[in-house]
Design a protein around this motif. Structure first.
Motif, short mmCIF file in Angstrom:
data_model
loop_
_atom_site.label_atom_id
_atom_site.label_comp_id
_atom_site.label_asym_id
_atom_site.label_seq_id
_atom_site.Cartn_x
_atom_site.Cartn_y
_atom_site.Cartn_z
N ASN A 123 0.75 -1.03 -0.01
CA ASN A 123 -0.09 0.09 -0.01
C ASN A 123 1.03 1.27 -0.02
O ASN A 123 2.02 1.49 0.21
CB ASN A 123 -0.85 -0.03 1.22
CG ASN A 123 -2.35 -0.83 1.02
OD1 ASN A 123 -2.54 -0.68 -0.17
ND2 ASN A 123 -2.71 -1.25 1.83
N LYS A 124 0.06 2.38 -0.10
CA LYS A 124 0.90 3.60 -0.17
C LYS A 124 1.37 4.04 0.99
O LYS A 124 2.31 4.72 1.09
CB LYS A 124 -0.11 4.68 -0.74
CG LYS A 124 -0.78 4.53 -2.10
CD LYS A 124 0.08 5.18 -2.98
CE LYS A 124 -0.43 4.85 -4.48
NZ LYS A 124 0.14 5.59 -5.61
N THR A 157 -4.46 6.04 0.13
CA THR A 157 -4.17 7.16 0.28
C THR A 157 -4.88 8.12 1.37
O THR A 157 -4.29 9.26 1.72
CB THR A 157 -4.39 7.88 -1.13
OG1 THR A 157 -5.73 7.62 -1.31
CG2 THR A 157 -3.45 7.38 -2.13
N HIS A 214 4.50 7.69 3.89
CA HIS A 214 4.56 7.43 2.47
C HIS A 214 5.75 6.60 2.24
O HIS A 214 6.77 6.83 2.65
CB HIS A 214 4.31 8.55 1.60
CG HIS A 214 3.08 9.03 1.41
ND1 HIS A 214 2.18 8.82 0.59
CD2 HIS A 214 2.64 10.32 1.92
CE1 HIS A 214 1.09 9.40 0.68
NE2 HIS A 214 1.43 10.65 1.57
#
Lengths: 330, 330
Positions: A47-48, A151, B44
Motif C-alpha cells: 500500500n501507499k 491514500t 509514504h
C-alpha cells in the motif's frame, strides 16, 4: 519450570516453536522477506502508506497477576495496538513484541501469554515479525505494530461541523468489568460481558476499513473514555460536539450491575476499544445500513468553542460528567 | 519536580516541546504524513523494503541509575536499535518510544533522557513518530525503529565459503567500560574510550549502507560479542569461520587497563555495536580502500562444521575462549 532453568535462548526457542505451530507464516496477511532471526525484519511495501503504533501493558498498572489468565493478557496486549490501526482505517501487518520478565516466571505462563497473542494475530492476519526479551523486576509487554493503508486515513483532525457522531458498540463495559475484578467479586455467567470487555476486547478492524471506505471523516478508539476521546477529536479538528444522552446505548448488564452509575461509566469509562467516528449524514446512513456491526448515532459535530463537548438530556438539560480522565502519574 | 506533580499529559507536553525545538521535522529523513497525536503514525513508502526492529533497556539489567547520565541513557536506547538497521545495510526512518517510569521520577531527568535520544536521532535523520508512557515500578525504555532499503540486504544467512571476515572497529571496549563502571572506579581521561564505548556507541549506519552497496554478503552488529555473533552468521549461513588472532585489532587503552584479559574481552565482550561482515576478497579490497572508517580483516569463512568458529594464533595453535555468551535468565 522457571525461565531461569532454560535461559533466554531456551525460552526464545520454545516461543518460536509455538509461533511456528499455531501461527504459521501462511496465516499472516504479510509475507515477510525476513522474519525473526536477523537484525531486523523486512517486508515489501504494497500500500501507499505505512502505519505504526506502540502500546504497553505494565504489571500493577494495567493488570495484576492472579486477576487474569495469561492467555487474556497476551490477547489484550495485541488488541490495544490493533485498535489503534483500526481507528485509522488501516490493515495491520507486523507485530514486534518486547517481553520484560521476572527471572522466576513460569515458562508455561509465558507460553500461554504467547498463545493468546497469536490467537488474536491469526484472526487478523498479523505476522509476528520480531521482538526482544529481557529480565525485569516488573513484568511488562510492549508491542509495536505496523500496518498499511491506501491514500486516505481516519484522522482525528478531520471532523467537520454538521457531521453525525457514532459508536460501533456499547461503552463503559470494560471499566465496569475492571471494577468487578478489582473488588474481587466472584465471576458469574451474567457479568461475563463486563469482564470479557476488559480482558478480551475485539478490535474493530473490519469496521474501521468499512467506515473509511464509506467516506467517514474522523475516528478514534475509546480507550480513554467516550467524552475524553471525543474531546481529542474536537481539539484536533477545531470543532465542538453535542451528545444526545437519550441516544447513548446503555448495555442491560451494565445497568443491572451498576444502576445509577451506568451513565457515568458509559461516558467516562475507558478501555472499551469501540470506534467513535464522525461522518456526513448521508455517509452515516450508508454506514448504518451496510455495516453488520450495530452502529449507534449519538450526536452532532458543531462549531461552538473548539474542544468542548456538551451532554444533553432529552429535556434539553445539560449533564455534567464528574469522572476525570485517566492519568498515569497523578 | 516529580512527574506525579505534572501528570502524564503534562510530561507529554514538555517532551513534545523539547522534540519540536531540538528535533524539528526538517531534521528527519522522513516527512511524516501523520506524526505524534493520532492513533498511529503514517508515512509514504519510498524504498522497496520496509525494515523494523525493537530493543529495550531495563533498569538494573541494562543500566543502573547513578552509573550513567540521563542523556547517555536516551542516546544508548536509540543507538542499539539504529545498530540493527545498520547491520542490514538499511536507512533508519521512524522511532516509537515507550517509557515505563516510576511516578517519583524527576521531570528534568526524563527531559534529559529525551534530549540524548533526540541528539542521536538528529544525526541520523530519524523522525520521532510516536510512543507510549506508563508508570512502572521498574524504569524501562523500549524503542521500535523502522527503516527502509532497496531490494537487497545484509542478511545473516548469506555468508559464503571463501569470504573474508572484517570488523568496522575495535571490540571489547564496551565490556571493559562496563567493568570499570561496575567496579565504581573513578573516571579518568585515559579510560574515557572504554566508558564512552559502553554509554555512547556510534551505530555504523553509513558503513552498513556502503558495505551493502559494495556487494558484501552478510553482516551482524557485535552486541553479543565477536565470537557469539560470528557464530550466529555461521549457523544462519551453514558455514564455519576461522579467525587469525594476530589480525584482531586490540585497542591500546584496553591493553593498558586489562592486560592479559584483553583478548577475552575483544573476543567475548558484547555491546560494541561495530559491524562484523563478510565479503569476497575483491569486494573486501574495495571496501577497505574506500571506506573512511578503518576496516580490519580478521579471518575467513570456510566449509567445515556449520556454526563452528576456530580461533588461531599465528603459530597455528588453537585458542579456546572461556567467556560464555550473555543470557538474560541464567
Amino acid at each position: 519450570m522457571k525461565i531461569s532453568e532454560i535461559g533466554e535462548f531456551g525460552l526464545i526457542e520454545r516461543l518460536a516453536a509455538i509461533a511456528a505451530k499455531e501461527h504459521p507464516q501462511s496465516t499472516a496477511r504479510k509475507e515477510l522477506y525476513i522474519g525473526i532471526g536477523d537484525d531486523t525484519a523486512a517486508w515489501h511495501n504494497t500500500n501507499k502508506l505505512t502505519l505504526s503504533t506502540t502500546d504497553c501493558l505494565v504489571q500493577d498498572v494495567h493488570f495484576r497477576l492472579g486477576q487474569t489468565t495469561w492467555h487474556a493478557l497476551g490477547w489484550k496486549a495485541l488488541a490495544v495496538n490493533l485498535s489503534d490501526i483500526a481507528a485509522m482505517g488501516g490493515a495491520p501487518e507486523c507485530a514486534f513484541v518486547t517481553l520484560g520478565l521476572p527471572p522466576d516466571s513460569e515458562v508455561c505462563h509465558i507460553e500461554e501469554l504467547y498463545r493468546g497473542l497469536l490467537d488474536l494475530a491469526r484472526r487478523h492476519g498479523v505476522a509476528l515479525a520480531g521482538g526482544d526479551i529481557s529480565t525485569s523486576a516488573t513484568l511488562f509487554i510492549n508491542i509495536a505494530l505496523t500496518g498499511s493503508a491506501g491514500t486516505t486515513l481516519l484522522k482525528r483532525s478531520n471532523a467537520q461541523a454538521g457531521d453525525l457522531i457514532a459508536l460501533t458498540g456499547f461503552t463503559g463495559l470494560a471499566a465496569a468489568g475492571l471494577r468487578l475484578i478489582e473488588r474481587g467479586s466472584p465471576p458469574c455467567p451474567e457479568d461475563e460481558p463486563l469482564r470479557q470487555a476488559f480482558w478480551q476486547p475485539n478490535p474493530r478492524l473490519e469496521e474501521g476499513c468499512a467506515i473509511l471506505a464509506a467516506g467517514a471523516h474522523a475516528a478514534i478508539d475509546i480507550s480513554d473514555g467516550l467524552v475524553a476521546d471525543l474531546k481529542h477529536i474536537c481539539c484536533a479538528s477545531g470543532v465542538s460536539a453535542k451528545i444526545n444522552l437519550s441516544d447513548l446505548p446503555l448495555h442491560h448488564v451494565l445497568e443491572k450491575f451498576f444502576g445509577s452509575e451506568t451513565l457515568d461509566l458509559a461516558l467516562g469509562g475507558g478501555e472499551d476499544y469501540e470506534l467513535l467516528f464522525t461522518a456526513k449524514p448521508n455517509v452515516m446512513s450508508c454506514i448504518t445500513e451496510t455495516l453488520k456491526t450495530p452502529v449507534f448515532v449519538i450526536g452532532t459535530i458543531e462549531e461552538r468553542v473548539p474542544g468542548s463537548v456538551k451532554l444533553l438530556h432529552a429535556s434539553g438539560a445539560e449533564y455534567k460528567l464528574q469522572t476525570p480522565g485517566w492519568d498515569h502519574f497523578v
